[in-house]
Write a protein that holds these residues in place. Structure first.
Motif, PDB file in Angstrom:
ATOM      1  N   GLU A  12       0.291  10.550  17.621  1.00  0.00           N
ATOM      2  CA  GLU A  12      -0.888  10.307  16.796  1.00  0.00           C
ATOM      3  C   GLU A  12      -0.517   9.460  15.584  1.00  0.00           C
ATOM      4  N   ARG A  13       0.637   9.702  15.008  1.00  0.00           N
ATOM      5  CA  ARG A  13       1.088   8.887  13.875  1.00  0.00           C
ATOM      6  C   ARG A  13       1.424   7.477  14.337  1.00  0.00           C
ATOM      7  N   ASN A  14       2.079   7.349  15.494  1.00  0.00           N
ATOM      8  CA  ASN A  14       2.423   6.024  16.013  1.00  0.00           C
ATOM      9  C   ASN A  14       1.187   5.201  16.339  1.00  0.00           C
ATOM     10  N   LEU A  15       0.088   5.873  16.687  1.00  0.00           N
ATOM     11  CA  LEU A  15      -1.157   5.186  16.994  1.00  0.00           C
ATOM     12  C   LEU A  15      -1.581   4.277  15.844  1.00  0.00           C
ATOM     13  N   TRP A  16      -1.327   4.718  14.617  1.00  0.00           N
ATOM     14  CA  TRP A  16      -1.753   3.974  13.435  1.00  0.00           C
ATOM     15  C   TRP A  16      -0.625   3.155  12.811  1.00  0.00           C
ATOM     16  N   ALA A  17       0.533   3.077  13.448  1.00  0.00           N
ATOM     17  CA  ALA A  17       1.628   2.257  12.929  1.00  0.00           C
ATOM     18  C   ALA A  17       1.160   0.798  12.886  1.00  0.00           C
ATOM     19  N   ILE A  57       0.848  -1.181   0.000  1.00  0.00           N
ATOM     20  CA  ILE A  57       0.000   0.000   0.000  1.00  0.00           C
ATOM     21  C   ILE A  57       0.888   1.236   0.000  1.00  0.00           C
ATOM     22  N   SER A  58       0.607   2.133  -0.872  1.00  0.00           N
ATOM     23  CA  SER A  58       1.352   3.384  -0.912  1.00  0.00           C
ATOM     24  C   SER A  58       0.979   4.223   0.301  1.00  0.00           C
ATOM     25  N   SER A  59       1.755   5.278   0.534  1.00  0.00           N
ATOM     26  CA  SER A  59       1.415   6.119   1.674  1.00  0.00           C
ATOM     27  C   SER A  59       0.080   6.814   1.447  1.00  0.00           C
ATOM     28  N   ALA A  60      -0.279   7.103   0.197  1.00  0.00           N
ATOM     29  CA  ALA A  60      -1.592   7.698  -0.086  1.00  0.00           C
ATOM     30  C   ALA A  60      -2.700   6.714   0.279  1.00  0.00           C
ATOM     31  N   ALA A  61      -2.532   5.438  -0.087  1.00  0.00           N
ATOM     32  CA  ALA A  61      -3.526   4.425   0.266  1.00  0.00           C
ATOM     33  C   ALA A  61      -3.579   4.231   1.775  1.00  0.00           C
ATOM     34  N   SER A  62      -2.425   4.264   2.421  1.00  0.00           N
ATOM     35  CA  SER A  62      -2.372   4.141   3.876  1.00  0.00           C
ATOM     36  C   SER A  62      -3.132   5.291   4.533  1.00  0.00           C
ATOM     37  N   ASP A  63      -3.040   6.486   3.959  1.00  0.00           N
ATOM     38  CA  ASP A  63      -3.776   7.637   4.484  1.00  0.00           C
ATOM     39  C   ASP A  63      -5.283   7.433   4.355  1.00  0.00           C
ATOM     40  N   VAL A  64      -5.716   6.786   3.256  1.00  0.00           N
ATOM     41  CA  VAL A  64      -7.143   6.496   3.077  1.00  0.00           C
ATOM     42  C   VAL A  64      -7.612   5.559   4.184  1.00  0.00           C
ATOM     43  N   TYR A  65      -6.856   4.502   4.433  1.00  0.00           N
ATOM     44  CA  TYR A  65      -7.210   3.576   5.520  1.00  0.00           C
ATOM     45  C   TYR A  65      -7.302   4.337   6.841  1.00  0.00           C
ATOM     46  N   LYS A  66      -6.287   5.145   7.103  1.00  0.00           N
ATOM     47  CA  LYS A  66      -6.242   5.866   8.374  1.00  0.00           C
ATOM     48  C   LYS A  66      -7.449   6.789   8.520  1.00  0.00           C
ATOM     49  N   ARG A  67      -7.789   7.525   7.448  1.00  0.00           N
ATOM     50  CA  ARG A  67      -8.950   8.429   7.493  1.00  0.00           C
ATOM     51  C   ARG A  67     -10.239   7.643   7.728  1.00  0.00           C
ATOM     52  N   GLN A  68     -10.376   6.499   7.057  1.00  0.00           N
ATOM     53  CA  GLN A  68     -11.595   5.704   7.227  1.00  0.00           C
ATOM     54  C   GLN A  68     -11.683   5.131   8.640  1.00  0.00           C
ATOM     55  N   LEU A  69     -10.574   4.639   9.156  1.00  0.00           N
ATOM     56  CA  LEU A  69     -10.581   4.095  10.516  1.00  0.00           C
ATOM     57  C   LEU A  69     -10.801   5.207  11.538  1.00  0.00           C
ATOM     58  N   GLN A  70     -10.220   6.387  11.313  1.00  0.00           N
ATOM     59  CA  GLN A  70     -10.460   7.528  12.204  1.00  0.00           C
ATOM     60  C   GLN A  70     -11.938   7.921  12.176  1.00  0.00           C
ATOM     61  N   GLY A  71     -12.566   7.801  10.998  1.00  0.00           N
ATOM     62  CA  GLY A  71     -14.000   8.081  10.898  1.00  0.00           C
ATOM     63  C   GLY A  71     -14.825   7.137  11.754  1.00  0.00           C
ATOM     64  N   ILE A  72     -14.435   5.863  11.765  1.00  0.00           N
ATOM     65  CA  ILE A  72     -15.130   4.879  12.602  1.00  0.00           C
ATOM     66  C   ILE A  72     -14.952   5.234  14.074  1.00  0.00           C
ATOM     67  N   VAL A  73     -13.745   5.639  14.467  1.00  0.00           N
ATOM     68  CA  VAL A  73     -13.475   6.026  15.859  1.00  0.00           C
ATOM     69  C   VAL A  73     -14.321   7.242  16.240  1.00  0.00           C
ATOM     70  N   ALA A  74     -14.351   8.263  15.382  1.00  0.00           N
ATOM     71  CA  ALA A  74     -15.135   9.473  15.675  1.00  0.00           C
ATOM     72  C   ALA A  74     -16.623   9.150  15.767  1.00  0.00           C
ATOM     73  N   ALA A  75     -17.118   8.290  14.858  1.00  0.00           N
ATOM     74  CA  ALA A  75     -18.529   7.911  14.881  1.00  0.00           C
ATOM     75  C   ALA A  75     -18.857   7.105  16.134  1.00  0.00           C
ATOM     76  N   THR A  76     -17.918   6.273  16.568  1.00  0.00           N
ATOM     77  CA  THR A  76     -18.129   5.494  17.789  1.00  0.00           C
ATOM     78  C   THR A  76     -18.209   6.417  18.995  1.00  0.00           C
ATOM     79  N   ASP A 122     -12.946  -1.909   3.180  1.00  0.00           N
ATOM     80  CA  ASP A 122     -11.587  -1.747   2.673  1.00  0.00           C
ATOM     81  C   ASP A 122     -11.655  -1.415   1.188  1.00  0.00           C
ATOM     82  N   PRO A 123     -11.062  -0.284   0.757  1.00  0.00           N
ATOM     83  CA  PRO A 123     -11.147   0.078  -0.656  1.00  0.00           C
ATOM     84  C   PRO A 123     -10.391  -0.889  -1.576  1.00  0.00           C
ATOM     85  N   GLU A 178      -1.374  -4.498   3.400  1.00  0.00           N
ATOM     86  CA  GLU A 178      -0.474  -5.224   2.514  1.00  0.00           C
ATOM     87  C   GLU A 178       0.981  -5.072   2.910  1.00  0.00           C
ATOM     88  N   GLN A 179       1.312  -3.962   3.565  1.00  0.00           N
ATOM     89  CA  GLN A 179       2.709  -3.775   3.970  1.00  0.00           C
ATOM     90  C   GLN A 179       2.794  -2.992   5.265  1.00  0.00           C
TER      91      GLN A 179
END
Length: 109
Positions: free
Chosen positions: A84-89, A1-20, A49-50, A73-74
């Motif tokens: 905050e960045r380490n949270l999603w490592a 996964i590129s860093s752009a794709a990783s950012d998409v995952y992170k944004r989507q997962l952060q959305g789930i956290v905020a909604a929760t 997952d996109p 994938e990687q």
């Protein structure tokens, strides 16, 4: 996964956290499932997952803690002094991130 794709995952997962957190604030309990969370009025989140269209994992661990899971994938390569960045490592493969539900406090000043 590129860093752009990783950012998409992170944004989507952060959305789930905020909604929760919103759900927790309204109902004083965790949602049972992502389906229950997405049925909440005003909640618009991506729960799949996109890359492979699989639904992200969600599970209540106890009355206030829950985890969201995705398959990567990687390795993220995210290690920094920014907590905050380490949270999603993450490593490659299925990874779960545990959170504590937090009440959303509105500042009405």
């Amino acid at each position: 996964i590129s860093s752009a794709a990783s950012d998409v995952y992170k944004r989507q997962l952060q959305g789930i956290v905020a909604a929760t957190d919103l759900y927790w604030t309204r109902h004083s309990r965790l949602p049972v499932s992502l389906d229950e969370l997405t049925a909440e009025p005003g909640v618009r989140i991506k729960t799949t997952d996109p890359a492979n269209s699989e639904t992200y994992g969600y599970q209540a661990v106890d009355s206030t803690h829950y985890e969201v899971c995705a398959s990567f994938e990687q390795v993220s390569g995210e290690t920094s002094s920014n907590s905050e960045r380490n949270l999603w490592a993450h490593n490659s493969g299925p990874q779960c991130f545990q959170f504590e539900a937090e009440e959303i406090v509105r500042n009405n000043n």
